[in-house]
Write a protein that holds these residues in place. Structure first.
Motif, PDB file in Angstrom:
ATOM      1  N   VAL A  79       0.927  -1.054   0.058  1.00 41.24           N
ATOM      2  CA  VAL A  79       0.034   0.052   0.044  1.00 41.24           C
ATOM      3  C   VAL A  79       0.796   1.228   0.057  1.00 41.24           C
ATOM      4  CG1 VAL A  79      -1.706   1.403   1.339  1.00 41.24           C
ATOM      5  CG2 VAL A  79      -1.701  -1.193   1.262  1.00 41.24           C
ATOM      6  N   MET A  80       0.721   1.693  -1.049  1.00 37.06           N
ATOM      7  CA  MET A  80       1.774   3.166  -1.352  1.00 37.06           C
ATOM      8  C   MET A  80       0.600   4.183  -0.568  1.00 37.06           C
ATOM      9  SD  MET A  80       2.887   2.844  -4.903  1.00 37.06           S
ATOM     10  CE  MET A  80       3.991   4.217  -4.958  1.00 37.06           C
ATOM     11  N   ALA A  81       1.178   4.801   0.780  1.00 34.19           N
ATOM     12  CA  ALA A  81       0.798   5.859   1.336  1.00 34.19           C
ATOM     13  C   ALA A  81       1.357   7.136   1.135  1.00 34.19           C
ATOM     14  CB  ALA A  81       0.601   5.553   2.887  1.00 34.19           C
ATOM     15  N   VAL A  82       0.538   7.793   0.114  1.00 32.30           N
ATOM     16  CA  VAL A  82       1.248   9.236  -0.393  1.00 32.30           C
ATOM     17  C   VAL A  82       0.378  10.257  -0.372  1.00 32.30           C
ATOM     18  CG1 VAL A  82       2.973   7.458  -1.689  1.00 32.30           C
ATOM     19  CG2 VAL A  82       0.934   8.470  -2.582  1.00 32.30           C
ATOM     20  N   ARG A  83       1.113  11.422  -0.540  1.00 35.96           N
ATOM     21  CA  ARG A  83       0.200  12.642  -0.730  1.00 35.96           C
ATOM     22  C   ARG A  83      -0.347  12.725  -2.406  1.00 35.96           C
ATOM     23  NH1 ARG A  83       1.791  17.400  -2.373  1.00 35.96           N
ATOM     24  NH2 ARG A  83       3.793  16.921  -2.353  1.00 35.96           N
ATOM     25  N   ASN A  84       0.755  12.452  -3.069  1.00 31.46           N
ATOM     26  CA  ASN A  84       0.666  12.554  -4.608  1.00 31.46           C
ATOM     27  C   ASN A  84       0.133  11.241  -5.182  1.00 31.46           C
ATOM     28  OD1 ASN A  84       0.647  13.214  -7.389  1.00 31.46           O
ATOM     29  ND2 ASN A  84       2.443  14.161  -7.205  1.00 31.46           N
ATOM     30  N   THR A  85      -1.245  11.089  -5.213  1.00 28.12           N
ATOM     31  CA  THR A  85      -1.671   9.625  -5.258  1.00 28.12           C
ATOM     32  C   THR A  85      -1.584   9.505  -7.129  1.00 28.12           C
ATOM     33  OG1 THR A  85      -4.083  10.543  -5.874  1.00 28.12           O
ATOM     34  CG2 THR A  85      -3.360   9.753  -3.600  1.00 28.12           C
ATOM     35  N   LYS A  86      -1.830  10.531  -7.785  1.00 32.20           N
ATOM     36  CA  LYS A  86      -1.506  10.517  -9.318  1.00 32.20           C
ATOM     37  C   LYS A  86       0.042   9.971  -9.585  1.00 32.20           C
ATOM     38  CE  LYS A  86      -1.920  12.654 -13.880  1.00 32.20           C
ATOM     39  NZ  LYS A  86      -0.482  11.670 -14.236  1.00 32.20           N
ATOM     40  N   ALA A  87       0.949  10.514  -9.017  1.00 33.67           N
ATOM     41  CA  ALA A  87       2.324  10.092  -9.272  1.00 33.67           C
ATOM     42  C   ALA A  87       2.404   8.542  -8.685  1.00 33.67           C
ATOM     43  CB  ALA A  87       3.384  10.946  -8.453  1.00 33.67           C
ATOM     44  N   ALA A  88       1.509   8.185  -7.700  1.00 35.40           N
ATOM     45  CA  ALA A  88       1.780   6.631  -7.391  1.00 35.40           C
ATOM     46  C   ALA A  88       1.247   5.697  -8.255  1.00 35.40           C
ATOM     47  CB  ALA A  88       1.193   6.654  -5.850  1.00 35.40           C
ATOM     48  N   GLN A  89       0.110   6.207  -8.913  1.00 40.29           N
ATOM     49  CA  GLN A  89      -0.554   5.389 -10.030  1.00 40.29           C
ATOM     50  C   GLN A  89       0.229   5.438 -11.173  1.00 40.29           C
ATOM     51  OE1 GLN A  89      -3.117   3.514  -9.532  1.00 40.29           O
ATOM     52  NE2 GLN A  89      -4.666   4.707  -7.792  1.00 40.29           N
ATOM     53  N   ASP A  90       0.772   6.431 -11.388  1.00 34.53           N
ATOM     54  CA  ASP A  90       1.640   6.444 -12.689  1.00 34.53           C
ATOM     55  C   ASP A  90       2.897   5.446 -12.511  1.00 34.53           C
ATOM     56  OD1 ASP A  90       0.260   8.335 -13.922  1.00 34.53           O
ATOM     57  OD2 ASP A  90       1.492   9.991 -13.498  1.00 34.53           O
ATOM     58  N   LEU A  91       3.268   5.782 -11.320  1.00 36.46           N
ATOM     59  CA  LEU A  91       4.555   4.458 -10.890  1.00 36.46           C
ATOM     60  C   LEU A  91       4.082   2.977 -11.099  1.00 36.46           C
ATOM     61  CD1 LEU A  91       6.643   5.780  -7.945  1.00 36.46           C
ATOM     62  CD2 LEU A  91       7.381   5.112 -10.029  1.00 36.46           C
ATOM     63  N   ILE A  92       3.016   2.727 -10.332  1.00 36.87           N
ATOM     64  CA  ILE A  92       2.294   1.488 -10.502  1.00 36.87           C
ATOM     65  C   ILE A  92       2.317   0.817 -11.797  1.00 36.87           C
ATOM     66  CG2 ILE A  92       0.413  -0.120  -9.891  1.00 36.87           C
ATOM     67  CD1 ILE A  92      -0.080   1.793  -7.446  1.00 36.87           C
ATOM     68  N   GLN A  93       1.906   1.827 -12.888  1.00 43.14           N
ATOM     69  CA  GLN A  93       1.678   1.527 -14.014  1.00 43.14           C
ATOM     70  C   GLN A  93       2.910   1.028 -14.750  1.00 43.14           C
ATOM     71  OE1 GLN A  93      -1.463   0.840 -15.725  1.00 43.14           O
ATOM     72  NE2 GLN A  93       0.060  -0.079 -17.148  1.00 43.14           N
TER      73      GLN A  93
END
Length: 370
Positions: A79-93
Motif C-alpha cells: 500500500v503506497m501511502a502518499v500525498r500525490n496519488t497520481k504520481a503513485a498510480q503512474d509509478l504502479i503502471q
C-alpha cells in the motif's frame, strides 16, 4: 536528587563533546559506509512475501519508491501511502509494464496520506482499520529536510520537520496498532537518519520557537529524527510481548535522494563529485528491507526488551545492530518525548494499552476535531 533533576531540565543543547562525537560519527558513516556495507548485495535479495501486507509512506520517490517496488516484486501486497496519488498510480503502471511476463501482476494499491495534516493521518488509519484485515509491516519512510529554508509550520501548528519526520509517523503507528496486532508477528520500521546523532530534543520547545536555540533546518531535522528514536524506544517497551509487534529504527546511510534538491548548489555539486561515498536509493533501501523481512529481527527486539536495554532496536546502513546516539539513551527525556508527543498528536496517555486490548480511543484530530 532535586538538584540533579533540575540540572537535567536546564540542559538546552548537546554538550560540545557530545556534539563533536555526533559529527565524527556522521563523517565516519559518509566516508566508510560503502566499505562497511560491502558484504550486502545490491539489490537486497528478499524472501517470498506472499500473504504479507505492507504500508509504505513516502513511496513515490527515493528510498521509499525502491522499498515499495522491491517488496511488491517479492510478492507482498504493498500500500503506497502518499500525498500525490497520481504520481503513485503512474509509478504502479510503469512497474506493472516492466514486470509483465515475469509472474503474477504486482499487488500494489494507493491510499492518500498527507503527513503535514494530522487529520489526514487519522482518516487514513480509520480507512485502513475499517477493512478489518491484518497489517504485517508499516514502513514510516516519508521525511523532509529543507536545508536553507526559513522555518515553516504545518496547519496543525507544528514545525514541519517535527511533524513530517516524527509526529505524523508516531500517530500513524499508534492508530494502526489494531491492524498490526491482527497481522502479528508484525513490524513497525522507522527510516531514521545518522543525523540524529547531532540532534537534541527540548520537550518544552518542540517547535524551536522559544529563542533558547537558534532555528536552522539542520536543528529541525536532527531534532525530529532523535525524537523518533526516543519515541520508538518507549513504544518498544510499552508493547507487550504477546502483541507480537517489533519496533525498529534504521539508518539508510547517506543517500542521494530528492533531499538533495533542497541543498545549496555548492553542496549539490559535491554530491555529484563524490558518488563513490553516497548511496543510491536502491542501496539506501537495504536496511529498511532487511528490517522488514529478516526472521531474526523480532528475536533481536525481544532480546533488547528482556535485557531492559534503555533504547529500542536500531540498525545501521550495513544492516547490523548499532547503538543510537548518547542522547537517545537518556530514558528520562525519552519518556518526556513520549508524553509530549501523545499530547501533541491528540491521543490519551494510555492509548497504546487500550488499542492493544481492543478498546476504542478518541483522537483529537480527524472527525473529533473541534
Amino acid at each position: 536528587m532535586a538538584t540533579t533533576t533540575s540540572s537535567k531540565k536546564k540542559k538546552e543543547a548537546l554538550g560540545w563533546m557530545e556534539w563533536l562525537r555526533g559529527w565524527l560519527y556522521v563523517v565516519y558513516e559518509m566516508l566508510f559506509q560503502r566499505i562497511t556495507a560491502s558484504h550486502l548485495h545490491n539489490p537486497m535479495p528478499l524472501p517470498p512475501l506472499n500473504d504479507i501486507t505492507c504500508i509504505v509512506t513516502g513511496s513515490t520517490s527515493g528510498i521509499g519508491r525502491e522499498i515499495a517496488r522491491q517488496l511488491a516484486e517479492s510478492g507482498a501486497h504493498v500500500v503506497m501511502a502518499v500525498r500525490n496519488t497520481k504520481a503513485a498510480q503512474d509509478l504502479i503502471q510503469k512497474w506493472q509494464n516492466d514486470w509483465s511476463g515475469m509472474g503474477l501482476p504486482l499487488n500494489v494499491e494507493v491510499m492518500e496520506l498527507d503527513l503535514l495534516s494530522l487529520d489526514s493521518v487519522v482518516r487514513f488509519a480509520e480507512a485502513w482499520n475499517s477493512r478489518l484485515g491484518p497489517l504485517h509491516v508499516l514502513i514510516n519512510n516519508a521525511g523532509i529536510f529543507s536545508i536553507g529554508e526559513p522555518q515553516k509550520f504545518s496547519k496543525d501548528g507544528y514545525e514541519e520537520h517535527m511533524q513530517v519526520n516524527h509526529l505524523a509517523p508516531a500517530l500513524l503507528s499508534v492508530l494502526l496498532l489494531p491492524s498490526l496486532v491482527k497481522g502479528s508477528p508484525s513490524r513497525i520500521i522507522n527510516v531514521n537518519s545518522v543525523m540524529h546523532y547531532v540532534g537534541f530534543v527540548d520537550t518544552e520547545d518542540m517547535n524551536v520557537v522559544s529563542g533558547k536555540r537558534k532555528y536552522t533546518s539542520l536543528v529541525g531535522y536532527s531534532s525530529s529524527k532523535l525524537a523518533q528514536v526516543m519515541f520508538s524506544s518507549v513504544l518498544h517497551k510499552r508493547l507487550p510481548a504477546e502483541a507480537g509487534i517489533s519496533v525498529v529504527c534504521v539508518s539508510p546511510g547517506i543517500v542521494h535522494t530528492n533531499v538533495a534538491r533542497d541543498l545549496p548548489r555548492v553542496v549539490q555539486a559535491a554530491y555529484h563529485l563524490i558518488p563513490y561515498f553516497i548511496f543510491s536509493p536502491q542501496e539506501g533501501s537495504r536496511s529498511a528491507l532487511f528490517a522488514a523481512t529478516d526472521p531474526q529481527v523480532p528475536e533481536y527486539c525481544e532480546l533488547l526488551k528482556a535485557d531492559e536495554w534503555p533504547v529500542g532496536a536500531f540498525l545501521s546502513q550495513d544492516c547490523r545492530p548499532t547503538n543510537p546516539s548518547e542522547e537517545a539513551h537518556n530514558t528520562e527525556t525519552s519518556h518526556e518525548v513520549w508524553e509530549k508527543t501523545l499530547e501533541m498528536i491528540g491521543l490519551p496517555s494510555d492509548a497504546v494499552e487500550r488499542l492493544i486490548e481492543g478498546e476504542d480511543i478518541i483522537c483529537w484530530y480527524g472527525a473529533n476535531k473541534g
